[in-house]
Design a protein around this motif. Structure first.
Motif, PDB file in Angstrom:
ATOM      1  N   VAL A 318      24.732 -28.587  -9.316  1.00 41.15           N
ATOM      2  CA  VAL A 318      23.785 -29.055  -9.584  1.00 41.15           C
ATOM      3  C   VAL A 318      22.587 -26.856 -10.956  1.00 41.15           C
ATOM      4  O   VAL A 318      23.435 -26.334 -10.064  1.00 41.15           O
ATOM      5  CB  VAL A 318      23.141 -27.917  -8.315  1.00 41.15           C
ATOM      6  CG1 VAL A 318      20.926 -28.083  -7.207  1.00 41.15           C
ATOM      7  CG2 VAL A 318      23.558 -28.733  -6.796  1.00 41.15           C
ATOM      8  N   HIS A 319      21.894 -27.769 -11.418  1.00 37.98           N
ATOM      9  CA  HIS A 319      21.277 -27.077 -12.005  1.00 37.98           C
ATOM     10  C   HIS A 319      20.292 -26.333 -11.378  1.00 37.98           C
ATOM     11  O   HIS A 319      19.248 -26.866 -11.446  1.00 37.98           O
ATOM     12  CB  HIS A 319      20.680 -26.880 -13.093  1.00 37.98           C
ATOM     13  CG  HIS A 319      22.643 -28.061 -14.076  1.00 37.98           C
ATOM     14  ND1 HIS A 319      22.342 -27.013 -15.593  1.00 37.98           N
ATOM     15  CD2 HIS A 319      23.069 -28.637 -13.721  1.00 37.98           C
ATOM     16  CE1 HIS A 319      23.903 -27.257 -15.828  1.00 37.98           C
ATOM     17  NE2 HIS A 319      23.651 -28.269 -15.243  1.00 37.98           N
ATOM     18  N   VAL A 320      20.058 -25.077 -10.826  1.00 34.18           N
ATOM     19  CA  VAL A 320      19.080 -24.419 -10.493  1.00 34.18           C
ATOM     20  C   VAL A 320      18.239 -23.566 -11.816  1.00 34.18           C
ATOM     21  O   VAL A 320      18.147 -22.660 -11.941  1.00 34.18           O
ATOM     22  CB  VAL A 320      19.022 -23.600  -9.854  1.00 34.18           C
ATOM     23  CG1 VAL A 320      18.021 -22.772  -8.365  1.00 34.18           C
ATOM     24  CG2 VAL A 320      19.951 -23.946  -8.451  1.00 34.18           C
ATOM     25  N   LEU A 321      16.842 -24.450 -11.590  1.00 35.45           N
ATOM     26  CA  LEU A 321      16.129 -23.854 -12.586  1.00 35.45           C
ATOM     27  C   LEU A 321      14.665 -22.999 -11.756  1.00 35.45           C
ATOM     28  O   LEU A 321      13.901 -23.779 -11.036  1.00 35.45           O
ATOM     29  CB  LEU A 321      15.527 -25.246 -13.503  1.00 35.45           C
ATOM     30  CG  LEU A 321      16.025 -25.927 -14.288  1.00 35.45           C
ATOM     31  CD1 LEU A 321      15.712 -27.106 -14.733  1.00 35.45           C
ATOM     32  CD2 LEU A 321      16.706 -25.106 -15.093  1.00 35.45           C
ATOM     33  N   TYR A 322      14.356 -22.066 -12.843  1.00 35.42           N
ATOM     34  CA  TYR A 322      12.829 -21.000 -12.455  1.00 35.42           C
ATOM     35  C   TYR A 322      12.779 -20.328 -13.366  1.00 35.42           C
ATOM     36  O   TYR A 322      13.702 -19.865 -14.516  1.00 35.42           O
ATOM     37  CB  TYR A 322      13.929 -20.440 -11.314  1.00 35.42           C
ATOM     38  CG  TYR A 322      14.819 -19.638 -11.313  1.00 35.42           C
ATOM     39  CD1 TYR A 322      16.398 -19.643 -10.871  1.00 35.42           C
ATOM     40  CD2 TYR A 322      15.140 -18.258 -11.998  1.00 35.42           C
ATOM     41  CE1 TYR A 322      16.892 -19.749 -11.210  1.00 35.42           C
ATOM     42  CE2 TYR A 322      16.108 -17.763 -11.960  1.00 35.42           C
ATOM     43  CZ  TYR A 322      17.423 -18.170 -11.652  1.00 35.42           C
ATOM     44  OH  TYR A 322      18.845 -17.782 -11.449  1.00 35.42           O
ATOM     45  N   PRO A 323      11.209 -19.834 -13.381  1.00 33.95           N
ATOM     46  CA  PRO A 323      10.590 -18.982 -14.567  1.00 33.95           C
ATOM     47  C   PRO A 323      11.249 -18.140 -14.265  1.00 33.95           C
ATOM     48  O   PRO A 323      11.376 -17.431 -13.867  1.00 33.95           O
ATOM     49  CB  PRO A 323       8.850 -19.356 -14.039  1.00 33.95           C
ATOM     50  CG  PRO A 323       9.469 -20.248 -13.256  1.00 33.95           C
ATOM     51  CD  PRO A 323      10.164 -20.090 -12.513  1.00 33.95           C
ATOM     52  N   GLU A 324      11.192 -17.010 -15.630  1.00 30.36           N
ATOM     53  CA  GLU A 324      11.526 -15.504 -15.448  1.00 30.36           C
ATOM     54  C   GLU A 324      10.550 -14.812 -14.867  1.00 30.36           C
ATOM     55  O   GLU A 324      11.270 -13.459 -14.323  1.00 30.36           O
ATOM     56  CB  GLU A 324      11.316 -15.811 -16.966  1.00 30.36           C
ATOM     57  CG  GLU A 324      11.111 -13.607 -18.182  1.00 30.36           C
ATOM     58  CD  GLU A 324      12.113 -13.681 -17.641  1.00 30.36           C
ATOM     59  OE1 GLU A 324      13.699 -13.853 -17.598  1.00 30.36           O
ATOM     60  OE2 GLU A 324      12.153 -12.163 -18.440  1.00 30.36           O
ATOM     61  N   ASN A 325       9.374 -15.108 -14.564  1.00 29.94           N
ATOM     62  CA  ASN A 325       9.116 -14.055 -13.929  1.00 29.94           C
ATOM     63  C   ASN A 325       9.294 -14.143 -12.729  1.00 29.94           C
ATOM     64  O   ASN A 325       8.795 -13.000 -11.617  1.00 29.94           O
ATOM     65  CB  ASN A 325       7.226 -14.588 -14.268  1.00 29.94           C
ATOM     66  CG  ASN A 325       6.335 -14.943 -13.518  1.00 29.94           C
ATOM     67  OD1 ASN A 325       7.401 -16.651 -13.270  1.00 29.94           O
ATOM     68  ND2 ASN A 325       5.107 -15.282 -13.416  1.00 29.94           N
TER      69      ASN A 325
END
Ligand code: DP6
Length: 359
Positions: A318-325
């Protein structure tokens, strides 16, 4: 641009031997390539984040040989001779020979290694084929120094595509489109291009933590999976959907609408696996822990209000994606709740990157 424009017509004899080294990244598709025609032409456009940490480094040493009617090469993977890779590379050489007609004039030693574990289930064909294509382009440049940087990159992507479709999205960063789309001028089925429109700050430095759920060899290769899209009952509808999703994504990338982004990319990931589950023969690449992770992400997103999401490639990871902030809280959640579902607790922290580098 047509295929013919990538044929090297004349070249000097200026290089007898030498070596080039390139480090090329993997990429993760947001809109998926699944289904292809003859000659590695995709059925629909795809777009990916180029990664930063997951890379292949390849040194291609070459020396002029006597007779020139056969390909001649050795493969050394992580310091050891690796004949298992030879058939795939031989096929690659055969497909690209018409564009780089000097291949049979040299004996090659291909020394390659990955920054990620070989048996991690992470596709190494994208980074591996793009690194090799770039090394071959460096030889072309030595033979024909006039070529421009943009031609170099475009042809490297074109050649990489003939090794593995997704590899054509691994030459440059940070967002790459492959496949013709009516609203993306310059997009092509033949090579990847840099995404040409405005991208909101939310998507700068986006994170991708790769959870290694199953490090074994896949039971079904991507190539077999792509072929099962021929005569697939839902194929045509899927290709229409991918085009529509690309149109929506253009707006989302511009406005920074993270909620629609999440809905789009998670739907793309699940559609990819739905295509696998509804092909004949059907197959499932997700594992029980893949689903546990997805459910945990959904629950945490609801409870926290953070913009954490997932995508999948053709495997159980699974690739878990999230923004920098939001990275700090997301990483804490991943470490506390998700790492337990990874094989031997293994995961890789990655983020959006800027493409291949010559070393
Ligand atoms: C699910 O590029 O590995 O990762 O062209 O046969 O080498 P071949 O396939 P490959 O397919 C990748 C499929 C995917 C989706 C994607 O990267 O777009």
């Amino acid at each position: 641009m047509l295929e013919e424009q990538f044929i090297l017509k004349t070249h000097s004899d200026s290089t007898e031997k030498g070596a080039f080294t390139w480090s090329s990244p993997s990429n993760i598709a947001l809109i998926k390539y699944w289904g292809k025609k003859e000659d590695q032409i995709p059925e629909n456009p795809s777009i990916s984040f180029t990664l930063d940490a997951c890379k292949t480094t390849t040194t291609l040493s070459y020396s002029k040989k006597e007779s020139s009617n056969l390909f001649s090469f050795e493969v050394i993977f992580e310091g050891k001779k690796h004949d298992d890779f030879k058939p795939k590379i031989e096929t690659f050489f055969r497909r690209i020979e018409v564009y780089v007609p000097f291949l049979k004039e040299y004996h090659f030693i291909i020394e390659t290694s990955n920054t990620f574990p070989h048996s991690s289930g992470i596709a190494s064909s994208a980074s591996g084929m793009s690194a090799l294509a770039l090394c071959i382009m460096s030889i072309e440049k030595a033979l024909n120094p006039e070529i421009t940087e943009s031609y170099f990159n475009q042809k490297a992507s074109f050649l990489a595509r003939l090794g593995s479709g997704s590899a054509c999205r691994s030459i440059e960063g940070d967002l790459i489109v492959w496949g013709n789309h009516k609203h993306i001028e310059g997009s092509s089925d033949l090579f990847g291009v840099k995404y040409p429109f405005k991208v909101h700050n939310h998507f700068k430095n986006y994170h991708d933590t790769i959870l290694l759920v199953d490090k074994g060899e896949k039971q079904v290769s991507s190539t077999v999976g792509h072929n099962l899209m021929h005569n697939h009952d839902f194929a045509q509808q899927r290709f229409i959907q991918a085009n529509k999703n690309m149109t929506t994504l253009i707006e989302v990338l511009k406005t920074g609408d993270l909620n629609t982004f999440i809905e789009l990319i998670e739907s793309e990931a699940l559609t990819l696996h739905a295509m696998m589950m509804t092909s004949r023969p059907y197959f499932i690449l997700m594992k029980p822990n893949t689903l546990k992770i997805i459910n945990a992400i959904w629950a945490f997103r609801k409870q926290s209000g953070l913009h954490i999401s997932f995508t999948l490639d053709a495997g159980a990871n699974v690739h878990v994606l999230y923004p920098e902030n939001e990275a700090e809280q997301c990483i804490e959640f991943i470490q506390n709740e998700l790492v337990a579902y990874c094989q031997n607790g293994h995961y890789i922290c990655d983020r959006i990157g800027f493409g291949a580098k010559q070393l």
